[in-house]
Design a protein around this motif. Sequence first.
Motif, short mmCIF file in Angstrom:
data_model
loop_
_atom_site.label_atom_id
_atom_site.label_comp_id
_atom_site.label_asym_id
_atom_site.label_seq_id
_atom_site.Cartn_x
_atom_site.Cartn_y
_atom_site.Cartn_z
N LYS A 2 0.85 -1.19 0.00
CA LYS A 2 0.00 0.00 0.00
C LYS A 2 0.89 1.25 0.00
CE LYS A 2 -2.31 -1.09 3.71
NZ LYS A 2 -3.33 -0.98 4.79
N VAL A 3 0.78 2.04 -1.07
CA VAL A 3 1.71 3.13 -1.33
C VAL A 3 0.98 4.47 -1.42
CG1 VAL A 3 3.42 4.06 -2.94
CG2 VAL A 3 3.25 1.58 -2.60
N VAL A 4 1.56 5.49 -0.79
CA VAL A 4 1.19 6.87 -1.10
C VAL A 4 2.28 7.41 -2.00
CG1 VAL A 4 0.93 9.21 -0.21
CG2 VAL A 4 -0.14 7.31 1.00
N PHE A 5 1.86 7.97 -3.14
CA PHE A 5 2.83 8.51 -4.09
C PHE A 5 2.81 10.02 -4.01
CE2 PHE A 5 4.08 10.20 -8.23
CZ PHE A 5 5.31 9.58 -8.39
N VAL A 20 2.09 1.35 -10.42
CA VAL A 20 0.79 0.76 -10.76
C VAL A 20 0.98 -0.53 -11.56
CG1 VAL A 20 -1.34 1.12 -12.08
CG2 VAL A 20 -0.42 2.98 -10.68
N ASP A 21 1.88 -0.49 -12.55
CA ASP A 21 2.13 -1.67 -13.38
C ASP A 21 2.69 -2.83 -12.57
OD1 ASP A 21 1.24 -0.27 -15.58
OD2 ASP A 21 3.26 0.19 -16.35
N VAL A 26 -1.86 1.95 -4.99
CA VAL A 26 -1.60 3.37 -4.75
C VAL A 26 -2.83 3.97 -4.07
CG1 VAL A 26 -1.01 5.59 -5.78
CG2 VAL A 26 -0.04 3.48 -6.73
N LEU A 27 -2.71 4.21 -2.78
CA LEU A 27 -3.83 4.69 -1.97
C LEU A 27 -4.24 6.10 -2.34
CD1 LEU A 27 -2.53 3.45 1.49
CD2 LEU A 27 -4.22 2.31 0.04
N CYS A 28 -3.24 6.93 -2.61
CA CYS A 28 -3.50 8.33 -2.91
C CYS A 28 -2.25 8.93 -3.56
CB CYS A 28 -3.83 9.10 -1.63
SG CYS A 28 -4.40 10.79 -1.90
N VAL A 29 -2.48 9.93 -4.40
CA VAL A 29 -1.39 10.65 -5.04
C VAL A 29 -1.38 12.09 -4.54
CG1 VAL A 29 -0.51 11.54 -7.23
CG2 VAL A 29 -1.40 9.21 -7.11
#
Length: 299
Positions: A2-5, A20-21, A26-29
């Motif tokens: 689970k990543v915040v970018f 993404v690939d 991606v929880l939120c950008v």
Amino acid sequence: MKVVFMGTPDFSVPVLEALVDAGHEVLCVYCQPPRPAGRGKKDRPSPVQAKAEELGLPVRFPKSLKGEAEQTEFAALEPDIAVVVAYGLILPQAVLDAPAKGCLNIHASLLPRWRGAAPIHRAIMAGDQETGVCIMQMEAGLDTGPVLLRKMVTIGAEETTAELHDRLSALGAGAIVEALANLDGLEPVSQPEEGVTYAKKIDKAEARVDWSKPAVEVDRLIRGLSPFPGAWCDVDGERLKLLRSRVVEGKGSAGQVLGGLRIACGDGAVEIMQAQRQGKRPMEAEELLRGFELPKRLS
């Protein structure tokens, strides 16, 4: 994972796509707010915002992360990790501490060389032979955290900042995917005290070419500032932006036009391969010179 970018410009977009690939959630950008741009000065979303919306990802663009509300909102996402690349805002300690595995930054240099805002420009302008990207654990200092992974590339003899930018962006995208896949096995390496340099933000006052300098320095300036802000010289009152160049043989007084777009410098000469007149598109030298007569000397 689970990543915040967190990123804003074009450089950051391939990294978001790679996450993404690779199947990360991606929880939120997070990115910088839209800025006025174009002739109408209408608010234009950043490249990262545009890509995130295209991918159907939630986007936030706070003006600051210093407030308690913004920090609480960030922590509520409960990320495993935050990936940061050219975001543009300082992360307070509360934000750095929120992800379970911390915050990783992708920095476009071989740290500790060229910490700071403009590492790609500065590497070319300084005549570095090599550069790269580092995956770094973030801490409160400016690009001071321990490095988990580094990838090196050679800088081409005629490479511009635009070209190196794109190569390093792709390199960083691959490196962060590799780092996340092997995160538990990567050993953080503290940056040495020796060799620290700072890549200060490019000042437009640096962009005017001084032909009295050696050709190698003039060439590095032109390539290092291409395409933005663009090194320039004065041609009969018109500002000519110089976008591509190379060092060539030639002698003359500084600024003397030796033929075509070969210009004498304090030591040696440079050949301008691409340039841009005011209000016109970039042109190769041969096209530019059609109907555009250069004086005997450039200033």
